[in-house]
Design a protein around this motif. Structure first.
Motif, mmCIF file in Angstrom:
data_model
loop_
_atom_site.group_PDB
_atom_site.id
_atom_site.type_symbol
_atom_site.label_atom_id
_atom_site.label_comp_id
_atom_site.label_asym_id
_atom_site.label_seq_id
_atom_site.Cartn_x
_atom_site.Cartn_y
_atom_site.Cartn_z
ATOM 1 N N LYS A 48 0.833 -1.190 0.000
ATOM 2 C CA LYS A 48 0.000 0.000 0.000
ATOM 3 C C LYS A 48 0.875 1.251 0.000
ATOM 4 C CE LYS A 48 -3.803 -2.205 2.522
ATOM 5 N NZ LYS A 48 -4.631 -2.180 3.753
ATOM 6 N N PHE A 49 0.414 2.258 -0.694
ATOM 7 C CA PHE A 49 1.157 3.518 -0.739
ATOM 8 C C PHE A 49 0.888 4.330 0.534
ATOM 9 C CE2 PHE A 49 0.380 2.480 -5.267
ATOM 10 C CZ PHE A 49 1.702 2.319 -5.653
ATOM 11 N N GLY A 50 1.918 5.069 0.929
ATOM 12 C CA GLY A 50 1.779 5.894 2.124
ATOM 13 C C GLY A 50 2.845 5.544 3.147
ATOM 14 N N ASP A 51 2.537 5.852 4.403
ATOM 15 C CA ASP A 51 3.500 5.614 5.479
ATOM 16 C C ASP A 51 3.526 4.151 5.885
ATOM 17 O OD1 ASP A 51 4.160 8.297 5.575
ATOM 18 O OD2 ASP A 51 2.627 8.756 7.067
ATOM 19 N N GLY A 52 4.669 3.735 6.411
ATOM 20 C CA GLY A 52 4.818 2.365 6.873
ATOM 21 C C GLY A 52 6.110 2.203 7.647
ATOM 22 N N ARG A 53 6.612 0.966 7.706
ATOM 23 C CA ARG A 53 7.838 0.672 8.437
ATOM 24 C C ARG A 53 8.682 -0.336 7.663
ATOM 25 N NH1 ARG A 53 5.942 -2.290 13.279
ATOM 26 N NH2 ARG A 53 4.096 -2.680 11.986
ATOM 27 N N GLU A 54 9.992 -0.240 7.861
ATOM 28 C CA GLU A 54 10.919 -1.268 7.404
ATOM 29 C C GLU A 54 11.577 -1.856 8.648
ATOM 30 O OE1 GLU A 54 14.041 -1.189 3.951
ATOM 31 O OE2 GLU A 54 15.102 -0.733 5.823
ATOM 32 N N CYS A 55 11.486 -3.188 8.810
ATOM 33 C CA CYS A 55 11.949 -3.825 10.037
ATOM 34 C C CYS A 55 12.890 -4.983 9.727
ATOM 35 C CB CYS A 55 10.765 -4.363 10.840
ATOM 36 S SG CYS A 55 9.488 -3.129 11.227
ATOM 37 N N GLU A 56 13.703 -5.343 10.727
ATOM 38 C CA GLU A 56 14.491 -6.553 10.659
ATOM 39 C C GLU A 56 14.450 -7.241 12.010
ATOM 40 O OE1 GLU A 56 18.595 -5.915 9.771
ATOM 41 O OE2 GLU A 56 18.608 -3.947 10.707
ATOM 42 N N GLU A 57 14.507 -8.578 11.959
ATOM 43 C CA GLU A 57 14.416 -9.354 13.178
ATOM 44 C C GLU A 57 15.768 -9.416 13.869
ATOM 45 O OE1 GLU A 57 13.063 -13.867 14.471
ATOM 46 O OE2 GLU A 57 12.148 -12.889 12.733
ATOM 47 N N GLN A 58 15.786 -9.138 15.160
ATOM 48 C CA GLN A 58 17.012 -9.178 15.945
ATOM 49 C C GLN A 58 17.253 -10.593 16.469
ATOM 50 O OE1 GLN A 58 18.820 -6.047 16.207
ATOM 51 N NE2 GLN A 58 17.281 -5.813 14.603
ATOM 52 N N ASP A 59 18.442 -10.799 17.063
ATOM 53 C CA ASP A 59 18.802 -12.116 17.583
ATOM 54 C C ASP A 59 17.826 -12.598 18.645
ATOM 55 O OD1 ASP A 59 20.975 -12.163 15.912
ATOM 56 O OD2 ASP A 59 22.394 -11.445 17.416
ATOM 57 N N ASP A 60 17.225 -11.660 19.376
ATOM 58 C CA ASP A 60 16.288 -12.040 20.432
ATOM 59 C C ASP A 60 14.861 -12.222 19.920
ATOM 60 O OD1 ASP A 60 15.535 -9.449 19.893
ATOM 61 O OD2 ASP A 60 15.961 -8.668 21.894
ATOM 62 N N GLY A 61 14.684 -12.122 18.586
ATOM 63 C CA GLY A 61 13.371 -12.314 17.997
ATOM 64 C C GLY A 61 12.535 -11.064 17.888
ATOM 65 N N GLU A 62 12.975 -9.989 18.527
ATOM 66 C CA GLU A 62 12.250 -8.724 18.444
ATOM 67 C C GLU A 62 12.521 -8.031 17.098
ATOM 68 O OE1 GLU A 62 10.079 -7.487 20.723
ATOM 69 O OE2 GLU A 62 10.337 -9.415 21.745
ATOM 70 N N LEU A 63 11.574 -7.197 16.687
ATOM 71 C CA LEU A 63 11.741 -6.447 15.451
ATOM 72 C C LEU A 63 12.305 -5.062 15.735
ATOM 73 C CD1 LEU A 63 8.461 -7.217 13.439
ATOM 74 C CD2 LEU A 63 10.736 -8.221 13.124
ATOM 75 N N SER A 64 13.313 -4.679 14.975
ATOM 76 C CA SER A 64 13.848 -3.320 15.019
ATOM 77 C C SER A 64 13.363 -2.605 13.766
ATOM 78 C CB SER A 64 15.378 -3.354 15.059
ATOM 79 O OG SER A 64 15.914 -2.046 14.951
ATOM 80 N N CYS A 65 12.610 -1.519 13.944
ATOM 81 C CA CYS A 65 11.914 -0.898 12.824
ATOM 82 C C CYS A 65 12.311 0.566 12.643
ATOM 83 C CB CYS A 65 10.402 -0.972 13.008
ATOM 84 S SG CYS A 65 9.759 -2.661 13.143
ATOM 85 N N GLN A 66 12.200 1.014 11.398
ATOM 86 C CA GLN A 66 12.400 2.413 11.062
ATOM 87 C C GLN A 66 11.217 2.883 10.224
ATOM 88 O OE1 GLN A 66 16.269 1.795 9.150
ATOM 89 N NE2 GLN A 66 17.242 2.948 10.786
ATOM 90 N N ARG A 67 10.900 4.132 10.382
ATOM 91 C CA ARG A 67 9.785 4.708 9.624
ATOM 92 C C ARG A 67 10.106 4.694 8.130
ATOM 93 N NH1 ARG A 67 8.395 10.091 8.271
ATOM 94 N NH2 ARG A 67 10.273 10.828 9.364
ATOM 95 N N ALA A 68 9.106 4.408 7.314
ATOM 96 C CA ALA A 68 9.294 4.340 5.863
ATOM 97 C C ALA A 68 8.081 4.934 5.154
ATOM 98 C CB ALA A 68 9.507 2.897 5.423
ATOM 99 N N SER A 69 8.272 5.268 3.902
ATOM 100 C CA SER A 69 7.149 5.711 3.068
ATOM 101 C C SER A 69 7.239 5.002 1.719
ATOM 102 C CB SER A 69 7.161 7.236 2.877
ATOM 103 O OG SER A 69 8.321 7.658 2.180
ATOM 104 N N PHE A 70 6.067 4.695 1.168
ATOM 105 C CA PHE A 70 5.960 3.940 -0.077
ATOM 106 C C PHE A 70 5.234 4.802 -1.101
ATOM 107 C CE2 PHE A 70 6.213 1.147 3.514
ATOM 108 C CZ PHE A 70 7.052 0.117 3.121
ATOM 109 N N GLU A 71 5.919 5.122 -2.194
ATOM 110 C CA GLU A 71 5.330 5.976 -3.219
ATOM 111 C C GLU A 71 5.403 5.294 -4.582
ATOM 112 O OE1 GLU A 71 7.396 9.665 -3.135
ATOM 113 O OE2 GLU A 71 6.800 10.164 -1.078
#
Length: 214
Positions: A48-71
């Protein structure tokens, strides 16, 4: 001697296991200028276009995310902008740096025997055929979409030799093992074969989970 034979001979001369460990480079579509692997009339837009997030899974299974936009790009495809931000932990320590990175991609749906539903071919947008790297986008078990960025050096020795012997891949004349790029042969290529090649690599370490639409 053809390109495939040269590559196989080079691998065997240095020891198969040692040579594969040195392979580097990405996957490209053979003759993409003349025969685009993602033609304009096959473009897909699952994100979907608009705001979102880009994430990666850490060693402990938690997600580390950064703000993203899709155009949507004017010529078709996506522009994905990721915003790096300085973070502060519980002790008040700051880490990271601020800035943005932008990437452009084209997508099309993959279909056929053995191809999971909601799987897409991803190609980097570039004027240069040599920089239109291929990957996959599929549903993530964490929700969102997993973008897979495969590399030749992540293929197992057995898979690499099998694909070369089957005529599914070729390498350039004079290519060295530390900068080898795999070109996917277009003759006889279908989506099932394409998925088999791109999904046969181990994790490249830069796979991301994309959450779009808020």
């Amino acid at each position: 001697m053809n390109k495939r034979s040269v590559a196989i001979r080079s691998l065997r001369s240095g020891g198969l296991m040692a040579a594969i460990a040195l392979l580097g480079g990405c996957f490209l579509a053979e003759d993409d200028n003349a025969n685009p692997i993602i033609p304009d009339d096959a473009l897909a837009y699952p994100l979907k276009f608009g705001d979102g997030r880009e994430c990666e899974e850490q060693d402990d299974g938690e997600l580390s995310c950064q703000r993203a936009s899709f155009e949507r790009l004017a010529e078709g495809g996506y522009s994905i902008t990721v915003y790096q931000e300085i973070t502060t932990d519980e002790d008040g320590e700051q880490s990271g740096e601020s800035g943005t990175t932008s990437s452009e991609y084209k997508l099309r749906a993959l279909r056929g025997a053995g191809v999971p539903a909601d799987t897409y071919l991803v190609q980097t947008v570039s004027a240069s055929e040599r920089e239109r790297f291929l990957g996959l986008l599929k549903r993530s078990s964490r929700g969102g979409w997993l973008k897979i960025s495969p590399n030749c050096d992540k293929l197992s020795p057995e898979a690499f030799v099998r694909f070369m012997n089957q005529g599914w891949l070729h390498t350039e004349e004079g290519a060295t093992l530390d900068s080898l790029t795999c070109h996917i042969v277009r003759d006889g290529l279908d989506d099932a074969r394409l998925y088999s090649i791109l999904s046969s690599t181990k994790s490249s370490g830069d796979n991301k989970i994309l959450f779009s639409g808020g």
